[in-house]
Design an enzyme around this catalytic site. Sequence first.
Site, PDB file in Angstrom:
ATOM      1  N   ASP A   1      28.427 -26.671 -15.860  1.00 27.56           N
ATOM      2  CA  ASP A   1      27.341 -25.742 -16.148  1.00 27.56           C
ATOM      3  C   ASP A   1      27.564 -25.221 -17.565  1.00 27.56           C
ATOM      4  OD1 ASP A   1      25.179 -23.825 -15.646  1.00 27.56           O
ATOM      5  OD2 ASP A   1      26.791 -22.347 -15.597  1.00 27.56           O
TER       6      ASP A   1
ATOM      7  N   THR B   1      26.159 -22.104 -19.373  1.00 29.06           N
ATOM      8  CA  THR B   1      26.332 -20.675 -19.628  1.00 29.06           C
ATOM      9  C   THR B   1      27.437 -20.086 -18.760  1.00 29.06           C
ATOM     10  OG1 THR B   1      24.000 -20.517 -20.175  1.00 29.06           O
ATOM     11  CG2 THR B   1      25.162 -18.455 -19.725  1.00 29.06           C
TER      12      THR B   1
ATOM     13  N   GLY C   1      19.776 -24.889 -17.815  1.00 27.84           N
ATOM     14  CA  GLY C   1      18.358 -24.578 -17.743  1.00 27.84           C
ATOM     15  C   GLY C   1      17.776 -24.295 -19.103  1.00 27.84           C
TER      16      GLY C   1
ATOM     17  N   LYS D   1      19.645 -28.688  -9.651  1.00 22.73           N
ATOM     18  CA  LYS D   1      20.992 -29.048 -10.113  1.00 22.73           C
ATOM     19  C   LYS D   1      21.679 -30.021  -9.162  1.00 22.73           C
ATOM     20  CE  LYS D   1      21.986 -25.129 -13.116  1.00 22.73           C
ATOM     21  NZ  LYS D   1      22.960 -24.096 -13.519  1.00 22.73           N
TER      22      LYS D   1
ATOM     23  N   ASP E   1      29.853 -21.370 -12.390  1.00 25.16           N
ATOM     24  CA  ASP E   1      30.295 -20.017 -12.044  1.00 25.16           C
ATOM     25  C   ASP E   1      29.167 -19.140 -11.502  1.00 25.16           C
ATOM     26  OD1 ASP E   1      28.791 -19.537 -14.317  1.00 25.16           O
ATOM     27  OD2 ASP E   1      30.138 -17.983 -15.054  1.00 25.16           O
TER      28      ASP E   1
ATOM     29  N   ASP F   1      24.598 -22.364  -9.145  1.00 26.21           N
ATOM     30  CA  ASP F   1      25.436 -23.566  -9.169  1.00 26.21           C
ATOM     31  C   ASP F   1      25.870 -23.977  -7.765  1.00 26.21           C
ATOM     32  OD1 ASP F   1      25.421 -23.645 -11.986  1.00 26.21           O
ATOM     33  OD2 ASP F   1      27.049 -22.192 -12.074  1.00 26.21           O
TER      34      ASP F   1
END
Length: 718
Positions: free
Chosen positions: A400, A402, A551, A578, A597, A601
């Site tokens: 991921d 961010t 995203g 995802k 995190d 997710d």
Amino acid sequence: MTEPNHRHHHPEGDASAPGDASIAAPAVRKAAPGAPHGQHGGHGTGGNGGHGGHGGHDHAAMIADFRRRFWIMLVLTPPILLLSPMIQEFLGLAETLAFPGSTLVLFGLSTIVFFYGGWPFLTGFVSEVGNRKTGMMTLISLAITVAYVYSTATVFGLAGEPFFWELATLILIMLLGHWIEMRSVMGASAALQALVALMPATADRVLPDGTTEEVPVSDLRPGDRVLVRPGAKVPTDGVVVEGRTSLDESMLTGESKPVERSEGEVVIGGAVNGEGAITIEIRKTGDETYLAQVIEMVRRAQESRSRSQNLADRGANILTYSALVVGIATLVVWIGVGAPYEFAIARMVTVMVIACPHALGLAVPLVVAVSTRLSATSGLLIRDRASFERARNLDVVVFDKTGTLTEGRFGVSDVIPLGALPADAVLGWAAALESQSEHPIARGVTRSAQERGLAVEAVRDFRNLPGEGAEAAVAGRNVKVVGPGYLRRRGIETAHADVERVAEQGKTVVYVLLDEEVVGAIALADVVRPESREAIAKLKAMGIECMMLTGDARAVAQSVSAELGLDDYFAEVLPDQKADKIREVQARGKTVAMVGDGVNDAPALVQADCGIAIGAGTDVAVQSADIVLVRNDPRDVTAILSLSRATYRKMIENFVLGAGYNVVAIPLAAGVAYSWGVILTPAVGAALMSLSTVVVAINAKLLERRRKDIAALGLQQS
């Protein structure tokens, strides 16, 4: 400050810094668990991980029992040797040591040795029969029982020579081997006890009048205030309400350097206080604390069955039945070729002893115990061992963006002078103005100026420019920081190749005006973690492809991907898409790990072959993950994957050490080399079997050498 389409840009996901170091986990069923069961497989079902026999007893008491029995047998064995006719003849002392009734004395001493020294093995045999799973205790018990019964029969009239001396030395060696082996096992499998020991027993609770009283930690409740003196341990999770200090959390999170903690910051129970006294307010107690949850994760991980453990169990069972078949066949063959009964029985006993699957039964559990402890005390928490084992074969790691590869906050990526002023001067003027704003963009500008050590001038007459930016008087000059819309509306031309380049990368661009003259542009973006570059480089060096899910806009994703050297990326992915992207990569025939995190997710973490929650992630992310990395450091992903490879390698080594020697030892025990003068006695067989078990325990313990590699966040690939 506001600027449509730019100033409100925010990366996807939750960009807030974690405010609580606790990791959500299933409730701890044991507040202070004892020895993890399944770590001493030989005292039950040989290959079943030790759920029978002595497997559930306290290991320290068992060690003391074996030690006591060994010393008593050591006293009784020499007289048995000296009274044995075969030994007397070998020493040439048959006439000197023989006396009336010596055979009965020999029988009496040997009976004590059989029942007292052999008691742990006999009771283990009963347990294995009750569980319908034959193993080590079955083989040893059959061996010593056959030896004792046959020798006793010779005393009372059966033709043949007794070999009580073989019985005594066999039991003596087995007791010594178990004593030494269990000490090694204790050192290798004390993961839970070591974690429990981190928690102090008492705490200094602060009373309303400011005095303190010493109370058991179990009496603390949320809202209580506790004084933690220098050098003392934090009693349980809480928040600092007074004081400042540094804490050693190395045994909890693997963070090698002391971490600074001041008022309002979270502290973890079990951390060791440094130089300053602090007062903390209790937030979590009992099963809710971070350490309690780590202990529960370790316990579950050690008890969980893995493919390697099942393979070891099947191998141990096969070895047990093979030993019984080969032992009986050995007896029949030697008697068939005319060998004396005592010789044939000795060969059968040796085969059964030397083929005991104790080492094979311990091969995996000991490695599991060491790797689980090593990972837990390094901030790498394993919730599912099967997924942890699969991690060694990963083809792709999908991150991921961010909060994982990036810090989830704005930072200055480029300062582009558009006039005579140098870059630092442009940033300095902007930082002075932005120091009066709490906007994320403003915080990013001021933070970057601080990191560069730039002095900031005093500000007067600060005001927002709605939808455009902000302005103020700084050192007698009018300073504005505005978005591109402000310039467009006033017809100010600022065409510049570097500005166009950063805009195409999806970065947020603001302009700095000094007395209405454009002096520079500042590009801001979600800050890429410095550790991410190293993590990606190490993963690629390990032969693993690195990809990213986000995203964010494609331009932003492309910029981050290029900066980190990723193999691929997926941009503009909605949270519910995802997991589909993970399936898409898996459809290419790849084994995939997902690292994230955030709440969005969770589906991807579940879909991946190995889900890894990084940092103080949300409860949902942690519950959905197979592995939890306590720190917000992508390099820990390389550490856990390398530890997986090292752990599997140790398991294979232990398979070889635990069973490989039987390829040579069993034929020798059966007497195939008798014609060359090579023959193994039951005592020698017991010594070899015990030695293999100790070697397996020591080899598992050697995995601890990986601690320094983990601390450096980069286990060596071998």
